[in-house]
Write an enzyme that holds these catalytic residues in place. Structure first.
Site, PDB file in Angstrom:
ATOM      1  N   VAL A 168       1.080  -3.802   3.830  1.00  0.00           N
ATOM      2  CA  VAL A 168       0.967  -5.100   4.497  1.00  0.00           C
ATOM      3  C   VAL A 168       2.240  -5.933   4.412  1.00  0.00           C
ATOM      4  O   VAL A 168       2.308  -7.036   4.958  1.00  0.00           O
ATOM      5  CB  VAL A 168      -0.210  -5.949   3.961  1.00  0.00           C
ATOM      6  N   SER A 217       0.803  -1.231   0.000  1.00  0.00           N
ATOM      7  CA  SER A 217       0.000   0.000   0.000  1.00  0.00           C
ATOM      8  C   SER A 217       0.834   1.279   0.000  1.00  0.00           C
ATOM      9  O   SER A 217       0.313   2.348  -0.308  1.00  0.00           O
ATOM     10  CB  SER A 217      -0.938   0.024   1.216  1.00  0.00           C
ATOM     11  N   TYR A 244      -2.098  -2.381 -10.756  1.00  0.00           N
ATOM     12  CA  TYR A 244      -2.121  -2.155  -9.315  1.00  0.00           C
ATOM     13  C   TYR A 244      -1.326  -3.232  -8.575  1.00  0.00           C
ATOM     14  O   TYR A 244      -0.570  -2.948  -7.646  1.00  0.00           O
ATOM     15  CB  TYR A 244      -3.570  -2.122  -8.814  1.00  0.00           C
ATOM     16  N   LYS A 292       0.710   3.339  -2.997  1.00  0.00           N
ATOM     17  CA  LYS A 292      -0.437   4.208  -3.284  1.00  0.00           C
ATOM     18  C   LYS A 292      -0.024   5.683  -3.300  1.00  0.00           C
ATOM     19  O   LYS A 292      -0.623   6.493  -4.007  1.00  0.00           O
ATOM     20  CB  LYS A 292      -1.532   3.992  -2.234  1.00  0.00           C
ATOM     21  N   TYR A 338      -4.105   2.910   7.440  1.00  0.00           N
ATOM     22  CA  TYR A 338      -5.357   2.149   7.431  1.00  0.00           C
ATOM     23  C   TYR A 338      -6.337   2.758   8.445  1.00  0.00           C
ATOM     24  O   TYR A 338      -6.277   3.972   8.684  1.00  0.00           O
ATOM     25  CB  TYR A 338      -5.097   0.662   7.730  1.00  0.00           C
TER      26      TYR A 338
END
Lengths: 309, 309, 309, 309
Positions: free
Chosen positions: C263, C65, C193, C68, C245
């Site tokens: 993660v 992540s 992605y 991102k 998160y």
């Protein structure tokens, strides 16, 4: 088939038809957008073989969500009650038919019932066969057995149109695949489901499907047991608790008859031990039910005292 | 009343009683926590005045959520169908009986149906009378008329116990007041609702309430029309779609009979035109239904072919 | 690169490392399940080119992540602020990173922010290029520019492993496609992605990415403006409001530094005008953040007074 | 106090004032509906004691949700960080400030953060004192200490008006009481919360509250530590992540300054180490923030480079 025009039904249809102007066709399925909004047809099929109708009973329409009942019947035949209900729940929901929320909030992550899209996708994925063609063929065959006539097919143009706009169903199917409710390829179940929704018939045939369920699965003419009584019973129960989208509760109160609707404007109803009813009226209300068809069902329920409750 | 001990029923009760060990009493109502978990009683009342029972039919229990059906009947008598359903919906929901979520997510902000707590609070607030006492008295009076006997009361200890732990119901009531579904003082409706839940009777009386609904509101002995058929029909419909908390759909599939349960372990069932059933078995499953009572209903439905579907 | 082992940092790492036993690796990405749960490494990169580290700084891990943030920067460069935020919102959410609920409940149906999976899928779909390869190549190129070194690649095994378990992401992508937030083929955006998540580097490189954002997009060594200050500012803001998160709010309270976790156990932090921090510690807490990495960030924030608040 | 009219600020106010016509006053608080929709005032307070203003700085307005910051500070002083955050979370939410959904869906059932109504009710219930009067008095005293002047009071008419329309807050409070987050009588916490929301001041005082938080709790004139730095830090962090209702994320991106708004049209901002800002502009956007105040904050942030990010 022989289905007599009936003056009394015609009067009811004329009265209900005025409501068609309150309805709309769903804009997300282009092929359905061409339907004649003002049309309304109905047939009632009885155990003694008699049949009464009003409106244009020649026109065929696609089943759309009504096919969920037939698919459920076949999935139950193929897998048994226990297997099916390990993967799909039995509870009605206040959410719309295409809602994905409950899949996330309810544990285990299985669809609430077989009449919402998520549940219907899971059910279709349980229909057995080596290919989509074979599985669809088996569903059509069962439908022909129920109606007692051959010649049932699906509308390729509608199927194609829906396949191109099925992203929300694909979204649900992948969600279900993530949680092992669907095990096959998503493309396959989407194709099967979309084609099953495009199976088409006229309102007389629809009434005959309703009649077979009303007669506990026994063919009224031949006496043949097409569906086990338990399967017919399960289908009728879901038609009461979840058959009319998130207006099922209101339909039960106002009409009181097991019924399943589709966004093509179809309504199939089963009055236990009495008759089957088929209606097509493409103009929909905001919950996805035929607006004139609903009104007609209310009128018929009152006139013929059809309510189970 | 005369209600004969029945050997066949007794056998079924013995078989179902083993499931009581799987259940629990609700810990949030202290007064209910004292119930005998292993007890199970049942009565079946028939239109001809005959009555069959098994188990300890002398013990009285509180109605809890079963009272929602009686309150709905009275609210319909007091206000008419249109008024009631402007304030309470008709749709089943997959959410628990005490969920507040749908009040916020569904517009307009009215409870989904009269069988969840939010809806039942709205319904109780529609019962007419100058005081809580008078309104409760009118509900008890109606109950006595239905049963055909006087002497119905409510359990003050249970009512008091629930009044002290009713914060979630107060929360819902204030939510409904904010949205003008409830117009009176919240304290009043909470008191009325809590006392109505504490109305108590034995399973024979409960069976008689079920019987009156099964007979479309007509008293089987006197022929008197206690409830209009339409009111009885509405009650039975909600019992099918939302009567067994968020297991209503499953109960419809497995049992197929209009029924309403309560957290006291009561189940009241109405088999149209045939009989009323009353059950008390305090051990509850995780959805709030009598675990042995549910099992007994399944067994009775199969043995006596009670399903409507 | 030159990044000196630092005794003080080593002490902190030793203290935080004890928390690794409280964590787990995510079981839904098989390739990540092989990580050494007890490992913990950290690097701090400063504007003057100095760099301090502790733990095994040679090991590369995937960004997951954390990518991102880089994808958001490139999407902003490619499309401008207005275009991007017409398709993705700016609001933090209390829901988990992989929740689909808000897509349905919030209108218009756009993802709440670019740091949850739904938003990140939308962002990746806005990265320009003629093919997935080209688009991924452009993202890697930007990353190399930011770090100031070539040789960045993605881990094919991890990418493949995640591609095979990406059904929930596919579900979201189809949902977004249905609502026109994603316009390309779902397969393409899922591939992009997934590969972007598999970009790998060591904690020193990660610290350098954090440093560039801390320096408002200007390369500290060359003075070159790699990212416009506005883009760097947007990235840092999302790192505060949604970077960790659904523990982002708590991290802001306890640490007070813009940071993004993945993660794989990575945390990238940017202390405005002061330094960048890179951490890898694969053992995760129940909200998906490196359990030892979080603890280490708390300790560093206190010791070096890093909080912005 | 001495707060000089400033030409530059006046220009900005004139430009932002045009947006007031896009806004509305909340209809659910009758006493607020009388506000002058076109008014807009601002003050900037600096550590050196200087103060610049524009617009009508004499008019006092109520704090409404801005009081949540002061109440949080006092609750932290009274109970410590650990106690407070056992009862209230730290996470921002995409839901509206008055949503009750997350209370049900998130376990344990505690409010997501102290800036939504549910969390603010929990916080107010932690303010110590023997009576509502004493507790409110303590909050007002703290406010006076922060501002450095006496004479702060609450608007009884507004408080009364809100008390009469507080059913949604009562609903939340009972929900929290059910889950033991609130332990006292609901009536008491509702009275305290409602009166705290009605505390009133002008924009100069509001700027001074912002300034004290910006200076880490130290009074800029006297050097006295009114709030511990940790408490000031916690307040500013929540102002960034949840200060502007469910537009907090967007405000962080567009303005980048810790700020809290209220439905009276107030905005209090704290620019760390630099200044405090107070704004009143009663016309609200659809998320409850002063529409002209928001625009003014954007303009000031750009002109004076206020963003932290």
């Amino acid at each position: 088939m022989d289905c007599r025009s009936d003056e009394e039904l015609y009067q009811l249809v004329q009265e209900s038809r005025v409501h068609t102007i309150e309805g709309m066709v769903p804009d997300y399925i282009p092929a359905l957008a061409k339907a004649d909004l003002s049309s309304l047809s109905v047939a009632m099929a009885f155990p003694d073989g008699s049949c009464y109708s009003a409106g244009d009973i020649e026109t065929k329409s696609t089943l759309q969500s009504i096919s969920k009942v037939l698919a459920l019947a076949l999935a139950l035949l193929d897998n048994g009650e226990e297997y099916v209900f390990q993967r799909v729940g039995m509870e009605p929901t206040g959410d719309p038919f295409n809602s994905i929320i409950k899949l996330e909030t309810i544990a285990p992550h299985k669809p609430l019932n077989p009449m919402i899209n998520a549940g219907a996708l899971a059910v279709s994925s349980m229909i057995k066969g080596d290919s989509v063609e074979e599985r669809l063929g088996r569903l059509i065959q069962l439908t022909e057995l129920i109606i007692g006539e051959e010649g049932i097919g699906y509308n390729e143009e509608v199927a194609q149109s829906e396949l191109e706009t099925a992203d929300l169903n694909r979204s649900m199917a992948y969600y279900l695949k993530q949680h092992c409710v669907i095990e096959e390829e998503v493309d396959a179940v989407i194709e099967l489901y979309t084609k099953q929704c495009a199976i088409e018939m006229n309102c007389v045939d629809l009434a005959k499907v309703g009649l077979l369920l009303a007669m506990d699965g026994k063919h009224p003419a031949t006496g043949e047991m097409i569906l086990p009584p338990r399967v017919a019973s399960i289908c009728k129960t879901f038609m009461v608790t979840c058959g009319m989208y998130n207006a099922s509760g209101e339909f039960a109160i106002r009409v009181g008859v097991p019924a399943k609707s589709g966004v093509s404007g179809g309504i199939m109803a089963s009055v236990p031990q009495r008759c089957g009813i088929g209606i097509f009226g493409p103009a929909l209300d905001d919950r996805g039910n035929s607006v004139a068809g609903w009104d007609l069902m209310e009128k018929m329920s009152k006139k013929y005292d059809l309510s189970m409750f």
